[in-house]
Enzyme design. Structure first.
Site, mmCIF file in Angstrom:
data_model
loop_
_atom_site.group_PDB
_atom_site.id
_atom_site.type_symbol
_atom_site.label_atom_id
_atom_site.label_comp_id
_atom_site.label_asym_id
_atom_site.label_seq_id
_atom_site.Cartn_x
_atom_site.Cartn_y
_atom_site.Cartn_z
ATOM 1 N N GLY A 1 -33.480 63.183 19.821
ATOM 2 C CA GLY A 1 -32.629 62.978 18.632
ATOM 3 C C GLY A 1 -31.732 64.181 18.396
ATOM 4 O O GLY A 1 -31.428 64.535 17.247
ATOM 5 N N LEU B 1 -28.622 64.771 18.721
ATOM 6 C CA LEU B 1 -27.240 64.650 18.212
ATOM 7 C C LEU B 1 -27.192 64.444 16.701
ATOM 8 O O LEU B 1 -26.138 64.219 16.141
ATOM 9 C CB LEU B 1 -26.527 63.496 18.918
ATOM 10 C CG LEU B 1 -26.386 63.655 20.437
ATOM 11 C CD1 LEU B 1 -25.659 62.459 21.035
ATOM 12 C CD2 LEU B 1 -25.640 64.947 20.787
ATOM 13 N N GLY B 2 -28.339 64.535 16.026
ATOM 14 C CA GLY B 2 -28.369 64.317 14.590
ATOM 15 C C GLY B 2 -28.091 65.583 13.793
ATOM 16 O O GLY B 2 -27.700 66.620 14.333
ATOM 17 N N ASP C 1 -30.766 62.250 23.480
ATOM 18 C CA ASP C 1 -30.563 61.357 22.329
ATOM 19 C C ASP C 1 -30.397 59.935 22.855
ATOM 20 O O ASP C 1 -30.116 59.725 24.046
ATOM 21 C CB ASP C 1 -29.326 61.778 21.515
ATOM 22 C CG ASP C 1 -29.322 61.220 20.105
ATOM 23 O OD1 ASP C 1 -29.648 61.976 19.160
ATOM 24 O OD2 ASP C 1 -28.993 60.019 19.928
ATOM 25 N N ASP D 1 -34.245 57.382 25.309
ATOM 26 C CA ASP D 1 -34.753 56.543 24.215
ATOM 27 C C ASP D 1 -36.247 56.849 24.077
ATOM 28 O O ASP D 1 -37.030 56.515 24.975
ATOM 29 C CB ASP D 1 -34.514 55.067 24.570
ATOM 30 C CG ASP D 1 -35.006 54.123 23.479
ATOM 31 O OD1 ASP D 1 -35.742 54.582 22.569
ATOM 32 O OD2 ASP D 1 -34.668 52.929 23.544
ATOM 33 N N TYR E 1 -40.490 54.710 5.606
ATOM 34 C CA TYR E 1 -40.257 56.063 6.148
ATOM 35 C C TYR E 1 -41.469 56.947 5.866
ATOM 36 O O TYR E 1 -41.992 57.605 6.763
ATOM 37 C CB TYR E 1 -39.004 56.635 5.489
ATOM 38 C CG TYR E 1 -38.636 58.046 5.903
ATOM 39 C CD1 TYR E 1 -38.154 58.310 7.183
ATOM 40 C CD2 TYR E 1 -38.720 59.107 4.997
ATOM 41 C CE1 TYR E 1 -37.787 59.600 7.553
ATOM 42 C CE2 TYR E 1 -38.350 60.387 5.357
ATOM 43 C CZ TYR E 1 -37.883 60.637 6.636
ATOM 44 O OH TYR E 1 -37.511 61.916 7.001
ATOM 45 N N LYS F 1 -44.230 58.770 8.287
ATOM 46 C CA LYS F 1 -44.413 60.237 8.283
ATOM 47 C C LYS F 1 -45.884 60.596 8.059
ATOM 48 O O LYS F 1 -46.400 61.509 8.701
ATOM 49 C CB LYS F 1 -43.519 60.899 7.227
ATOM 50 C CG LYS F 1 -42.028 60.874 7.576
ATOM 51 C CD LYS F 1 -41.729 61.568 8.896
ATOM 52 C CE LYS F 1 -40.234 61.641 9.201
ATOM 53 N NZ LYS F 1 -39.949 62.130 10.567
HETATM 54 N N1 LIG Z 1 -32.170 65.806 7.514
HETATM 55 C C1 LIG Z 1 -33.099 65.916 6.573
HETATM 56 O O1 LIG Z 1 -32.783 66.199 5.411
HETATM 57 C C2 LIG Z 1 -34.555 65.707 6.928
HETATM 58 C C3 LIG Z 1 -35.526 65.965 5.952
HETATM 59 C C4 LIG Z 1 -36.867 65.764 6.256
HETATM 60 C C5 LIG Z 1 -37.226 65.342 7.547
HETATM 61 N N2 LIG Z 1 -36.259 65.102 8.466
HETATM 62 C C6 LIG Z 1 -36.691 64.633 9.786
HETATM 63 O O2 LIG Z 1 -36.090 65.412 10.818
HETATM 64 C C7 LIG Z 1 -35.801 64.588 11.956
HETATM 65 C C8 LIG Z 1 -34.347 64.714 12.333
HETATM 66 O O3 LIG Z 1 -33.565 64.383 11.198
HETATM 67 P P1 LIG Z 1 -31.969 64.372 11.243
HETATM 68 O O4 LIG Z 1 -31.519 64.593 9.862
HETATM 69 O O5 LIG Z 1 -31.434 65.229 12.326
HETATM 70 O O6 LIG Z 1 -31.742 62.823 11.597
HETATM 71 P P2 LIG Z 1 -30.394 62.108 12.064
HETATM 72 O O7 LIG Z 1 -30.457 60.699 11.604
HETATM 73 O O8 LIG Z 1 -29.200 62.916 11.711
HETATM 74 O O9 LIG Z 1 -30.559 62.156 13.652
HETATM 75 C C9 LIG Z 1 -31.538 61.406 14.317
HETATM 76 C C10 LIG Z 1 -31.088 61.238 15.770
HETATM 77 O O10 LIG Z 1 -32.078 60.438 16.421
HETATM 78 C C11 LIG Z 1 -31.391 59.589 17.335
HETATM 79 N N3 LIG Z 1 -32.238 58.423 17.639
HETATM 80 C C12 LIG Z 1 -32.444 57.314 16.895
HETATM 81 N N4 LIG Z 1 -33.255 56.470 17.558
HETATM 82 C C13 LIG Z 1 -33.599 57.076 18.712
HETATM 83 C C14 LIG Z 1 -34.411 56.701 19.817
HETATM 84 N N5 LIG Z 1 -35.032 55.523 19.879
HETATM 85 N N6 LIG Z 1 -34.540 57.586 20.850
HETATM 86 C C15 LIG Z 1 -33.900 58.773 20.823
HETATM 87 N N7 LIG Z 1 -33.085 59.170 19.822
HETATM 88 C C16 LIG Z 1 -32.940 58.316 18.781
HETATM 89 C C17 LIG Z 1 -30.095 59.209 16.619
HETATM 90 O O11 LIG Z 1 -29.109 58.788 17.561
HETATM 91 C C18 LIG Z 1 -29.741 60.521 15.918
HETATM 92 O O12 LIG Z 1 -28.849 61.300 16.699
HETATM 93 C C19 LIG Z 1 -36.256 63.171 11.564
HETATM 94 O O13 LIG Z 1 -37.557 62.951 12.044
HETATM 95 C C20 LIG Z 1 -36.256 63.196 10.062
HETATM 96 O O14 LIG Z 1 -37.179 62.278 9.523
HETATM 97 C C21 LIG Z 1 -34.945 65.281 8.194
#
Ligand SMILES: NC(=O)c1ccc[n+]([C@@H]2O[C@H](COP(=O)([O-])OP(=O)(O)OC[C@H]3O[C@@H](n4cnc5c(N)ncnc54)[C@H](O)[C@@H]3O)[C@@H](O)[C@H]2O)c1
Length: 321
Positions: A8, A10-11, A34, A53, A142, A146
């Site tokens: 993941g 690219l997030g 990703d 994936d 969600y 978690k």
């Molecule tokens: N951003 C926040 O505020 C926050 C807060 C608490 C926890 N988190 C956790 O941190 C982690 C990352 O969060 P984020 O904000 O970067 O999320 P995001 O949604 O920005 O990025 C998630 C990435 O996962 C990729 N993805 C989705 N399905 C996939 C799959 N089957 N295989 C591989 N990649 C896949 C998406 O393409 C995306 O690039 C998550 O587990 C989220 O629950 C984030």
């Protein structure tokens, strides 16, 4: 050194975690992966990059073998609002993904980072200074994934000796990548809209109080936790971490002190408001301080100053292209 693999990547978090890991451990030692298939130029720009994936166990096995992976930062997931819109997909991505990661870690002896969330708590949890060990009965899919993820990490650590580590992250505020469908997205959007338009319509009420953290502190926390001597860690599911407990109105006021005339009005989205109302207002992160020295650097004022300056240059650079 064994390679680090980020799922993941690219997030919102991966966009800053990957460069930080590469700066510390060397660009070739950190593989960004990703679900998104990038055009060759896009993949080259963040090389080494591989499509992966996480719900496909075989793809994970092949990647871990091919790149001799020793550590996995497993970021791939559906976030709270997106998950509520597609609960079955959220279960598949969040649970199968983590299960596959833990199984591959068991096979190859990898260390695993798992990002849990304030969403792992629910309405029956004490909402103020939520303790490290507290009731966890979330009412969102969600949150369910978690909590189950935390328990699975705990189980793999106890049963198989896997070096699992995790954080219960609060809402993260950042300027590099836009957030991906979480309940705390308003906090980031407020900054973008302040710089672009001078006004914002917030989807949570003015008095909604949640924990937040600036992304540089979150990245430092993840890397510090993973580098900590294993014997110091009392918890293998996830540590509470936070930098500030703030209402939407307090974020708006901090921005308005630096962007004169900035205004916010409120049009509450009942779905996301219900999610926010089920989460803690503030976390007790004393276990993280005691066990591995967690110490965030940014408070609301210093984050606001940095965020506005960096966003202004980012948006100006985009305009001049
Ligand atoms: N951003 C926040 O505020 C926050 C807060 C608490 C926890 N988190 C956790 O941190 C982690 C990352 O969060 P984020 O904000 O970067 O999320 P995001 O949604 O920005 O990025 C998630 C990435 O996962 C990729 N993805 C989705 N399905 C996939 C799959 N089957 N295989 C591989 N990649 C896949 C998406 O393409 C995306 O690039 C998550 O587990 C989220 O629950 C984030």
């Amino acid at each position: 050194m064994p390679t680090i693999l980020v799922t993941g990547a690219l997030g919102q978090i991966g966009a800053e975690l990957v460069p930080a890991l590469r700066a510390r451990y060397g660009a070739d030692n950190v593989i960004a992966t990703d679900l998104k298939v990038l055009p060759p130029s896009g993949a080259a720009a963040i090389a080494p990059y591989a499509h992966l994936d996480c719900t496909e166990a075989q793809q994970l096995h092949e990647a871990v073998q091919r790149y001799d992976v020793g550590t996995i930062y497993h970021l791939a997931a559906l976030l709270s609002a997106s998950a509520e819109a597609a609960p079955q997909l959220a279960w598949s991505v969040n649970m199968s993904g983590l299960y596959n990661v833990l199984e591959v870690a068991r096979g190859y002896g990898c260390q695993v980072f798992f990002p849990s969330s304030i969403g792992a708590f629910g309405p029956t949890t004490p909402r103020d200074l939520t303790p490290q060990v507290a009731v966890q009965r979330p009412t969102t899919i969600y949150g369910v994934t978690k909590v189950a993820g935390e328990l699975l990490c705990d189980y793999y650590a106890g049963r198989f000796g896997i070096d699992t580590r995790g954080l219960r992250l609060p809402g993260l505020i950042s300027y590099v990548a836009v957030p991906g469908g979480g309940t705390t997205d308003y906090a980031v959007e407020m900054f973008y809209h302040a710089v672009r338009y001078g006004r914002y319509t917030c989807f949570l009420s003015a008095d909604t109080r949640l924990d937040m953290m600036y992304m540089p502190d979150a990245i430092a926390a993840m890397m510090d936790l993973m580098a900590t001597d294993s014997g110091r860690l009392r918890y293998r599911n996830a540590y509470n971490v936070t930098a500030m407990s703030v209402t939407s109105a307090e974020i708006a006021a901090a921005i308005a002190r630096q962007v004169p005339g900035f205004t916010v009005d409120y049009e509450v989205d009942p779905v996301r408001q219900a999610i926010a109302d089920s989460w803690p207002r503030s976390l007790d992160d004393s276990a993280a301080h005691a066990d591995w020295g967690f110490a965030p650097r940014y408070d609301l004022e210093t984050m606001t100053t940095d965020m506005l300056a960096r966003l202004a240059s980012k948006l100006a650079a985009a305009r001049s292209r």
